[in-house]
Design a protein around this motif. Structure first.
Motif, PDB file in Angstrom:
ATOM      1  N   ARG A  46       0.828  -1.203   0.000  1.00 20.90           N
ATOM      2  CA  ARG A  46       0.000   0.000   0.000  1.00 20.90           C
ATOM      3  C   ARG A  46       0.862   1.253   0.000  1.00 20.90           C
ATOM      4  O   ARG A  46       0.520   2.253  -0.637  1.00 20.90           O
ATOM      5  N   SER A  47       1.999   1.217   0.683  1.00 23.96           N
ATOM      6  CA  SER A  47       2.872   2.402   0.701  1.00 23.96           C
ATOM      7  C   SER A  47       3.412   2.706  -0.693  1.00 23.96           C
ATOM      8  O   SER A  47       3.511   3.875  -1.090  1.00 23.96           O
ATOM      9  N   LYS A  48       3.741   1.673  -1.458  1.00 24.36           N
ATOM     10  CA  LYS A  48       4.221   1.879  -2.829  1.00 24.36           C
ATOM     11  C   LYS A  48       3.092   2.426  -3.705  1.00 24.36           C
ATOM     12  O   LYS A  48       3.305   3.327  -4.534  1.00 24.36           O
ATOM     13  N   ILE A  49       1.872   1.915  -3.514  1.00 25.83           N
ATOM     14  CA  ILE A  49       0.710   2.430  -4.255  1.00 25.83           C
ATOM     15  C   ILE A  49       0.489   3.899  -3.918  1.00 25.83           C
ATOM     16  O   ILE A  49       0.279   4.729  -4.814  1.00 25.83           O
ATOM     17  N   HIS A  50       0.552   4.260  -2.628  1.00 27.01           N
ATOM     18  CA  HIS A  50       0.384   5.669  -2.216  1.00 27.01           C
ATOM     19  C   HIS A  50       1.430   6.560  -2.883  1.00 27.01           C
ATOM     20  O   HIS A  50       1.104   7.654  -3.364  1.00 27.01           O
ATOM     21  N   TYR A  51       2.668   6.098  -2.925  1.00 24.48           N
ATOM     22  CA  TYR A  51       3.745   6.864  -3.549  1.00 24.48           C
ATOM     23  C   TYR A  51       3.419   7.162  -5.015  1.00 24.48           C
ATOM     24  O   TYR A  51       3.509   8.309  -5.468  1.00 24.48           O
ATOM     25  N   HIS A  52       3.009   6.137  -5.751  1.00 25.52           N
ATOM     26  CA  HIS A  52       2.731   6.311  -7.175  1.00 25.52           C
ATOM     27  C   HIS A  52       1.441   7.097  -7.408  1.00 25.52           C
ATOM     28  O   HIS A  52       1.366   7.905  -8.347  1.00 25.52           O
ATOM     29  N   LEU A  53       0.438   6.892  -6.568  1.00 20.35           N
ATOM     30  CA  LEU A  53      -0.806   7.674  -6.693  1.00 20.35           C
ATOM     31  C   LEU A  53      -0.520   9.165  -6.490  1.00 20.35           C
ATOM     32  O   LEU A  53      -1.091  10.014  -7.186  1.00 20.35           O
ATOM     33  N   LYS A  54       0.354   9.487  -5.540  1.00 20.19           N
ATOM     34  CA  LYS A  54       0.700  10.891  -5.282  1.00 20.19           C
ATOM     35  C   LYS A  54       1.329  11.525  -6.524  1.00 20.19           C
ATOM     36  O   LYS A  54       0.974  12.636  -6.914  1.00 20.19           O
ATOM     37  N   ILE A  55       2.246  10.805  -7.163  1.00 23.83           N
ATOM     38  CA  ILE A  55       2.892  11.318  -8.386  1.00 23.83           C
ATOM     39  C   ILE A  55       1.844  11.493  -9.488  1.00 23.83           C
ATOM     40  O   ILE A  55       1.812  12.523 -10.177  1.00 23.83           O
ATOM     41  N   LEU A  56       0.981  10.493  -9.660  1.00 28.61           N
ATOM     42  CA  LEU A  56      -0.062  10.577 -10.698  1.00 28.61           C
ATOM     43  C   LEU A  56      -1.016  11.734 -10.426  1.00 28.61           C
ATOM     44  O   LEU A  56      -1.408  12.462 -11.343  1.00 28.61           O
ATOM     45  N   GLU A  57      -1.379  11.922  -9.158  1.00 33.96           N
ATOM     46  CA  GLU A  57      -2.305  13.003  -8.809  1.00 33.96           C
ATOM     47  C   GLU A  57      -1.647  14.373  -8.997  1.00 33.96           C
ATOM     48  O   GLU A  57      -2.244  15.289  -9.562  1.00 33.96           O
ATOM     49  N   GLN A  58      -0.396  14.525  -8.573  1.00 29.51           N
ATOM     50  CA  GLN A  58       0.320  15.798  -8.709  1.00 29.51           C
ATOM     51  C   GLN A  58       0.481  16.212 -10.171  1.00 29.51           C
ATOM     52  O   GLN A  58       0.583  17.389 -10.476  1.00 29.51           O
ATOM     53  N   ASN A  59       0.488  15.234 -11.063  1.00 30.64           N
ATOM     54  CA  ASN A  59       0.687  15.523 -12.482  1.00 30.64           C
ATOM     55  C   ASN A  59      -0.603  15.479 -13.291  1.00 30.64           C
ATOM     56  O   ASN A  59      -0.575  15.448 -14.520  1.00 30.64           O
ATOM     57  N   GLY A  60      -1.736  15.454 -12.611  1.00 33.68           N
ATOM     58  CA  GLY A  60      -3.029  15.555 -13.289  1.00 33.68           C
ATOM     59  C   GLY A  60      -3.422  14.328 -14.092  1.00 33.68           C
ATOM     60  O   GLY A  60      -4.184  14.440 -15.048  1.00 33.68           O
ATOM     61  N   ILE A  61      -2.931  13.146 -13.699  1.00 34.90           N
ATOM     62  CA  ILE A  61      -3.259  11.912 -14.412  1.00 34.90           C
ATOM     63  C   ILE A  61      -4.423  11.187 -13.723  1.00 34.90           C
ATOM     64  O   ILE A  61      -5.272  10.600 -14.382  1.00 34.90           O
TER      65      ILE A  61
END
Length: 142
Positions: A46-61
């Motif tokens: 889940r921590s790895k998913i949170h990390y990648h979701l944050k990047i995707l969200e910050q970049n408008g994906i």
């Protein structure tokens, strides 16, 4: 959710092409999911998913489409911002003149449209090798 999101930079293309992020986007599809849902579905922590979701969200994906308070913890539900992600052709070819046409075809008319389109493709397929040519791409989004 938009039909198409154009990726305008190489950075955006790199962001969505990361294998885990690509799996996240594909797993989300059109049904909102939490980080835990994604972790369970992909077999990734889940921590790895949170990390990648944050990047995707910050970049408008991806975007948060709903929240829910469970035992004092806010659960976020995510969806991609679009059904399809397409790189801007300018990134790869600065000489390309881009003309974009967007239209919808009723489902009952699609078969006829596809027949007409195939006839046009055959009509203009000829390549004499001596003249300038153009490339046309058509995307079918369901």
């Amino acid at each position: 959710m938009k039909e198409v999101h154009i990726l305008d930079t190489l950075e955006e293309i790199n962001i969505v092409s990361d294998p885990i992020r690509l799996k996240i986007i594909m797993t989300l599809g059109a049904t909102p999911k939490t980080a835990q849902d994604l972790s369970d579905a992909l077999g990734v922590s889940r921590s790895k998913i949170h990390y990648h979701l944050k990047i995707l969200e910050q970049n408008g994906i991806v975007e948060v489409v709903d929240t829910e308070l469970i035992n004092g913890i806010t659960q976020k539900y995510f969806l991609p911002v679009a059904k399809a992600f397409i790189p801007n052709s300018e990134i790869f070819n600065n000489n390309l003149e881009e003309k974009q046409f967007t239209f919808k075809i009723p489902k009952k008319s699609y078969e006829s449209f596809e027949k007409d389109l195939n006839e046009l493709i055959e009509k203009y397929r000829e390549d004499d090798g001596d003249s300038e040519s153009f490339q046309v791409q058509i995307y079918k989004l369901s």
